[in-house]
Design a protein around this motif. Sequence first.
Motif, PDB file in Angstrom:
ATOM      1  N   THR A   1      15.014  20.016  28.762  1.00  0.00           N
ATOM      2  CA  THR A   1      16.412  19.705  28.478  1.00  0.00           C
ATOM      3  C   THR A   1      17.310  20.628  29.289  1.00  0.00           C
ATOM      4  N   PHE A   2      18.272  20.062  29.989  1.00  0.00           N
ATOM      5  CA  PHE A   2      19.177  20.838  30.826  1.00  0.00           C
ATOM      6  C   PHE A   2      20.513  21.057  30.131  1.00  0.00           C
ATOM      7  N   VAL A   3      21.119  22.161  30.471  1.00  0.00           N
ATOM      8  CA  VAL A   3      22.408  22.529  29.899  1.00  0.00           C
ATOM      9  C   VAL A   3      23.434  22.629  31.016  1.00  0.00           C
ATOM     10  N   ASN A   4      24.552  21.943  30.839  1.00  0.00           N
ATOM     11  CA  ASN A   4      25.677  22.056  31.762  1.00  0.00           C
ATOM     12  C   ASN A   4      26.455  23.310  31.373  1.00  0.00           C
ATOM     13  N   ILE A   5      26.367  24.348  32.197  1.00  0.00           N
ATOM     14  CA  ILE A   5      27.024  25.605  31.859  1.00  0.00           C
ATOM     15  C   ILE A   5      28.537  25.444  31.812  1.00  0.00           C
ATOM     16  N   ARG A   6      29.059  24.497  32.565  1.00  0.00           N
ATOM     17  CA  ARG A   6      30.513  24.300  32.605  1.00  0.00           C
ATOM     18  C   ARG A   6      31.053  23.867  31.253  1.00  0.00           C
ATOM     19  N   ASP A   7      30.372  22.904  30.579  1.00  0.00           N
ATOM     20  CA  ASP A   7      30.882  22.430  29.293  1.00  0.00           C
ATOM     21  C   ASP A   7      30.006  22.851  28.114  1.00  0.00           C
ATOM     22  N   GLY A   8      28.869  23.489  28.377  1.00  0.00           N
ATOM     23  CA  GLY A   8      28.022  23.984  27.302  1.00  0.00           C
ATOM     24  C   GLY A   8      27.292  22.915  26.525  1.00  0.00           C
ATOM     25  N   LEU A   9      27.132  21.732  27.093  1.00  0.00           N
ATOM     26  CA  LEU A   9      26.503  20.623  26.380  1.00  0.00           C
ATOM     27  C   LEU A   9      25.052  20.425  26.812  1.00  0.00           C
ATOM     28  N   LEU A  10      24.198  20.100  25.829  1.00  0.00           N
ATOM     29  CA  LEU A  10      22.821  19.740  26.134  1.00  0.00           C
ATOM     30  C   LEU A  10      22.771  18.317  26.646  1.00  0.00           C
ATOM     31  N   THR A  11      21.901  18.059  27.601  1.00  0.00           N
ATOM     32  CA  THR A  11      21.728  16.705  28.109  1.00  0.00           C
ATOM     33  C   THR A  11      20.407  16.143  27.599  1.00  0.00           C
TER      34      THR A  11
END
Length: 201
Positions: A125-135
Motif C-alpha cells: 500500500t502506497f501513501v501520498n505524502i502530499r495529502d497523507g492518504l493511503l491508496t
Amino acid sequence: MSIAALHSDSRTMTVPYRRLLIAGLSALTLIATAASGIASTPPPAGGQQDFDWEIGTWRSTVRVLAEPLSDSPDQWLQFAGTSTVKPLLDRRANTVELEVSGANGSIDALNLRLYEPQAKRWSLTFVNIRDGLLTPAVYGGFHNGAGEFFGDDQLGGHPIKVRFLISRPSPDEARFEQAFSPDGGTTWETNWLAVDRRTRR
C-alpha cells in the motif's frame, strides 16, 4: 511505484512504487498500485521473510512514464536518490521510504507492506505524502525469488489492471517495474522502472 499525470485518480511512480507524489511537480501525481479484488490471480505461496533481503538503505534510480495509457509520445522522467527499508512487527511488515529528485521535481513516498499469513500473500500500500492518504493495495508474493503483485484501479475514470514486479539480478541490486493494462490484462504498458543498489544494511 509509478507516476501518472494530470489525474487525481492516476497512479504513477512504483517501487514502486499509486500517486506517490512529485513534490513541486503540479502536473504529475504519483500512483501507488492497485486495489483489492483480484479474483483472477490465485494467492501465491509466501512467507513473512520474503522481504528480509531488502532491509537497509539503497541508492535508487527511477524512470517514470509521464502520460501512461495515452496517445501522447512517450516521455520518461528521471529521478535519483535513496530508498530505505525498515522492518516492523517481527518482519511481518515493513516500510519503504523513497526520496528521489530530478530535473522535473522530487518524489517523497511511503510504501507499507503487510504479510497475511492466512492467505500467504503480501499487500503493498502506497501513501501520498502530499495529502497523507493511503491508496489501494496490490496483492501477491514471491516465486523463485521474483515478486508479482496485482490489483485493480482507475486511470482517467476508466478501470485498469495494475501489475508490480520485483526481481533481483544480484544480491545487492533490485529492480521494480509497474505496468498498467486497459484491457483486463491482455496487454501491459510499463510506466515505472526503478533500480536499487545497496549502500548499507
